[in-house]
Enzyme design. Sequence first.
Site: not given
Length: 409
Positions: A86, A291, A293
Site C-alpha cells: 500500500c 485508498d 486497499h
Amino acid sequence: MIRRNRIHLELHVLAKYENQINVFSDFLDELPDSAEPVWILGQCYDVKTEKSNLLSDISSRLWFTYRKKFSPIGGTGPSSDAGWGCMLRCGQMILAQALVCQHLGREWRWHPESKHPAEYHRILNCFLDKKDSCYSIHQMAQMGVGEGKSVGEWYGPNTVAQVLKKLAVFDDWNSLAVYVSMDNTVVIEDISESHCVRPCAGACGWGEFSGVSSSSPFRPLSHAHSYISPSWRPLLLLVPLRLGINNINPVYIQALKECFKIPQSCGVLGGKPNLAYYFIGLIGEELIYLDPHTTQSALDAEQGSYVDDLGYHCQRSPHRMKITSLDPSVALGFFCKTEEDFDSWCDLVQKEVLKKRNLRMFELVEKHPSHWPPFVPPTKPEVQTTGAEFIESTDKLFESEEEFEILNV
C-alpha cells in the site's frame, strides 16, 4: 520454506483485515454539506456550489491500488502486492501527480469517455505492473532490497521517498529531479545543486551548466536565471517527518493543513498503522485521501500502448479521516515545475507553514549545514541498466532515518 509460508499467511490475513476496514470506512465517504472550504492539492472548492468540479478533480488523480496476477517480482517473488504494497502504491500516486502536473498541467481533467493526450498514456505506462516499467511495483520493491527491505515487507514514507529518488535517475523521458530532505531540513543550496546535474548524460538535451550562484535568502534561483535555467528540471520535493511520538502532535496540525493549500502541493504520504493512504486534501478537521486497499487484476498491456484506464481513477466519493487519527510518520510532497514555482514555494512556506518559529514542522535553510556530509546529487550510472539490477550491491542505496519507518501497531 516455513518462513515463506508464514509470510504468505500473514499477508493473506492482513489483506482480509484491510478489506473489512474498507467496508466500515465507506460510512465516511459522502462529503458533508458544509460551509467549510475543501482544499484539494492547492485548489479550493465550495461543496455546496462546486461539488461536481470537486469530484471531477479528485477522480482525475491517478489512483494506484493493489494488483494481482502480475509477473512474479524478481522472477520468483510474489505476483500480487495485496497486504504489503500500500505505501508503494501511495508513492506511485504522489509521483504520478507530479508527472501529470509536469506534462498535462494542474487544471487537466480526466473523463471516462474522453480521448486523452498521448502524454497521459505515456505516464500510465511508467507505472504498469511490469518489470520494465520504470516506476512499477517490481522496480520499487526490488530497489528497496538494497536498503534491507525484503520484497513483501511493509514500507514507511521515508523509504518510499528514497526509492523514488533513486529510480528517477533512470527515467530519461521525464527528467524529474526528486529531492528528499534530511533531518527535517530542506536545503535550498542542495536543491539548486541537484538541478545543475545532467541526469541523462546528454540524452535529454539539457544545456550546459557551470557554477552555482549566491543570492539573497530563500530566492537563490531567480538571481541565477542565466546559469540555471538551461538545466532546471521539474522538481518533486519530498519532506519525510515524524510529527509526534505515538500520535500526531496537535501543535503541527495547522501547519499540516496549510500544506494542502499551497499551489505546489502534491499531497502527503502517511496513514494509520500498517495502512498507507495518499492524502490529497482536507475539509475542516478531516483529511481526504485516496485508498490503495482495493485489489484489481494487473493489466496485460503492451509497453508503450494506450492503457485501459478505468481502474486508474477512483470514481466514488472520496474517503475521509480525522486529522487527529493520522500516524505521525508522514512525507510531505510538493511539485515545482519552474524556478519561479520554487521561489514562490519558498516564500509561501516561510509565511504560512513555518511562521511559528518554535513549532516548525521542518526547517528551510539557504546553505548546506557545515557539519553535514557533502551533498551528492543522485546520478545515473555509466552502464545502461535499470535500478533494480543493483540490488545485490552491499552498499546502501540511500540513507534512511529509521524512526520515519516504524508506524505504530
